[in-house]
Design a protein around this motif. Structure first.
Motif, short mmCIF file in Angstrom:
data_model
loop_
_atom_site.label_atom_id
_atom_site.label_comp_id
_atom_site.label_asym_id
_atom_site.label_seq_id
_atom_site.Cartn_x
_atom_site.Cartn_y
_atom_site.Cartn_z
N ALA A 6 -41.37 105.07 -59.46
CA ALA A 6 -40.16 104.30 -59.18
C ALA A 6 -39.89 103.28 -60.27
N SER A 7 -40.96 102.65 -60.77
CA SER A 7 -40.75 101.60 -61.77
C SER A 7 -41.82 101.57 -62.86
N ALA A 8 -43.02 102.00 -62.57
CA ALA A 8 -44.12 101.89 -63.54
C ALA A 8 -43.89 102.78 -64.76
N ILE A 9 -44.25 102.25 -65.91
CA ILE A 9 -44.18 103.03 -67.16
C ILE A 9 -45.52 102.99 -67.90
N THR A 10 -46.50 102.32 -67.28
CA THR A 10 -47.86 102.30 -67.82
C THR A 10 -48.83 102.41 -66.67
N GLY A 11 -50.07 102.71 -67.01
CA GLY A 11 -51.11 102.81 -66.00
C GLY A 11 -51.29 104.25 -65.52
N ALA A 12 -52.04 104.38 -64.45
CA ALA A 12 -52.36 105.71 -63.91
C ALA A 12 -52.25 105.68 -62.39
N VAL A 13 -52.03 106.86 -61.81
CA VAL A 13 -52.06 107.02 -60.35
C VAL A 13 -53.26 107.89 -59.98
N TYR A 14 -53.78 107.67 -58.79
CA TYR A 14 -54.99 108.35 -58.33
C TYR A 14 -54.71 108.89 -56.93
N PHE A 15 -54.77 110.21 -56.78
CA PHE A 15 -54.55 110.85 -55.49
C PHE A 15 -55.85 111.46 -54.98
N GLN A 16 -55.98 111.49 -53.66
CA GLN A 16 -57.08 112.19 -53.01
C GLN A 16 -56.49 113.29 -52.12
N VAL A 17 -57.20 114.41 -52.06
CA VAL A 17 -56.78 115.55 -51.24
C VAL A 17 -57.98 115.99 -50.41
N GLN A 18 -57.76 116.16 -49.11
CA GLN A 18 -58.82 116.63 -48.22
C GLN A 18 -58.35 117.87 -47.48
N VAL A 19 -59.30 118.73 -47.16
CA VAL A 19 -59.02 119.99 -46.47
C VAL A 19 -59.77 120.02 -45.14
N MET A 20 -59.07 120.48 -44.12
CA MET A 20 -59.69 120.78 -42.83
C MET A 20 -59.34 122.23 -42.52
N ALA A 21 -60.35 123.06 -42.33
CA ALA A 21 -60.14 124.48 -42.05
C ALA A 21 -60.88 124.86 -40.77
N VAL A 22 -60.16 125.51 -39.86
CA VAL A 22 -60.76 125.93 -38.59
C VAL A 22 -60.52 127.42 -38.44
N SER A 23 -61.60 128.17 -38.28
CA SER A 23 -61.52 129.62 -38.08
C SER A 23 -61.48 129.94 -36.59
N ASP A 24 -60.98 131.12 -36.28
CA ASP A 24 -60.98 131.61 -34.91
C ASP A 24 -62.40 131.56 -34.37
N ASN A 25 -62.56 131.03 -33.18
CA ASN A 25 -63.85 130.92 -32.48
C ASN A 25 -64.78 129.86 -33.04
N ASP A 26 -64.30 129.00 -33.96
CA ASP A 26 -65.10 127.86 -34.39
C ASP A 26 -65.29 126.91 -33.21
N ASP B 72 -63.05 117.73 -44.90
CA ASP B 72 -64.16 117.78 -45.85
C ASP B 72 -64.06 116.57 -46.77
N THR B 73 -65.08 116.36 -47.58
CA THR B 73 -65.12 115.29 -48.57
C THR B 73 -63.89 115.36 -49.47
N ALA B 74 -63.36 114.20 -49.84
CA ALA B 74 -62.13 114.15 -50.64
C ALA B 74 -62.33 114.70 -52.04
N ASN B 75 -61.30 115.38 -52.51
CA ASN B 75 -61.18 115.81 -53.91
C ASN B 75 -60.19 114.83 -54.54
N SER B 76 -60.31 114.59 -55.83
CA SER B 76 -59.42 113.60 -56.43
C SER B 76 -58.85 114.07 -57.76
N GLY B 77 -57.72 113.46 -58.09
CA GLY B 77 -57.08 113.73 -59.37
C GLY B 77 -56.25 112.52 -59.77
N ASN B 78 -56.22 112.25 -61.06
CA ASN B 78 -55.40 111.14 -61.53
C ASN B 78 -54.74 111.51 -62.84
#
Length: 161
Positions: free
Chosen positions: A65-85, A95-101
């Motif tokens: 929106a406004s920043a023109i310097t610096g970095a952003v850091y995102f986390q992504v988590q997955v939850m997967a449920v199989s039939d009969n779990d 699950d444990t977070a995965n990250s990217g920046n």
């Protein structure tokens, strides 16, 4: 092997009761507004296609929106449920977070993309009920950009069988 893609639309994100990301359509794009000082999140839910084999990667296209310097850091988590779990789908068990920046573009409003490899994918398999949670980790030392990160498009790519 080929690549499969699931488009996770901005307007279909689910919001938690506390610290939800803001869904905005005030300008010409639907977007998710992730704050620079508060960790905010949301998630998508879907059934993993039958052609899923492995190697999930979440691709996040965003502008600032406004920043023109610096970095952003995102986390992504997955939850997967199989039939009969032995798992209650109403109880979040990501699950444990995965990250990217990434360093933000030098001009506010310019598009950039972060690819987050989902190494921690909760034993994701074809046909699973799946939740993908995305949050900006605003208090992470690697997140140094000020202002909102405006996520405009998200996709999940994977290797097919």
């Amino acid at each position: 092997m080929a690549t499969g893609t699931i488009i996770l639309t901005v307007e279909s994100i689910k919001l938690p009761a506390t610290n939800p990301v803001a869904i905005d359509a005030a300008e010409t794009n639907w977007r998710l507004l992730f704050d620079a000082t508060t960790d905010e999140a949301g998630w998508w839910q879907f059934r993993m296609p039958q052609n899923y084999a492995s190697a999930p990667v979440l691709k996040v296209q965003y502008s600032m929106a406004s920043a023109i310097t610096g970095a952003v850091y995102f986390q992504v988590q997955v939850m997967a449920v199989s039939d009969n779990d032995a798992a209650d789908i109403n109880t979040e068990s990501y699950d444990t977070a995965n990250s990217g920046n990434a360093t933000v573009p030098a001009t506010a409003g310019y598009l950039d993309e972060i690819s987050v490899t989902l190494t921690n994918a909760d034993t994701l398999a074809a046909g699973d009920y799946t939740k993908i949670r995305l949050n900006r980790d605003a208090d992470n030392a690697s997140d140094t950009a000020t202002g909102d990160a405006e996520v405009v498009a998200v996709s999940l790519e994977y290797t097919t069988i």
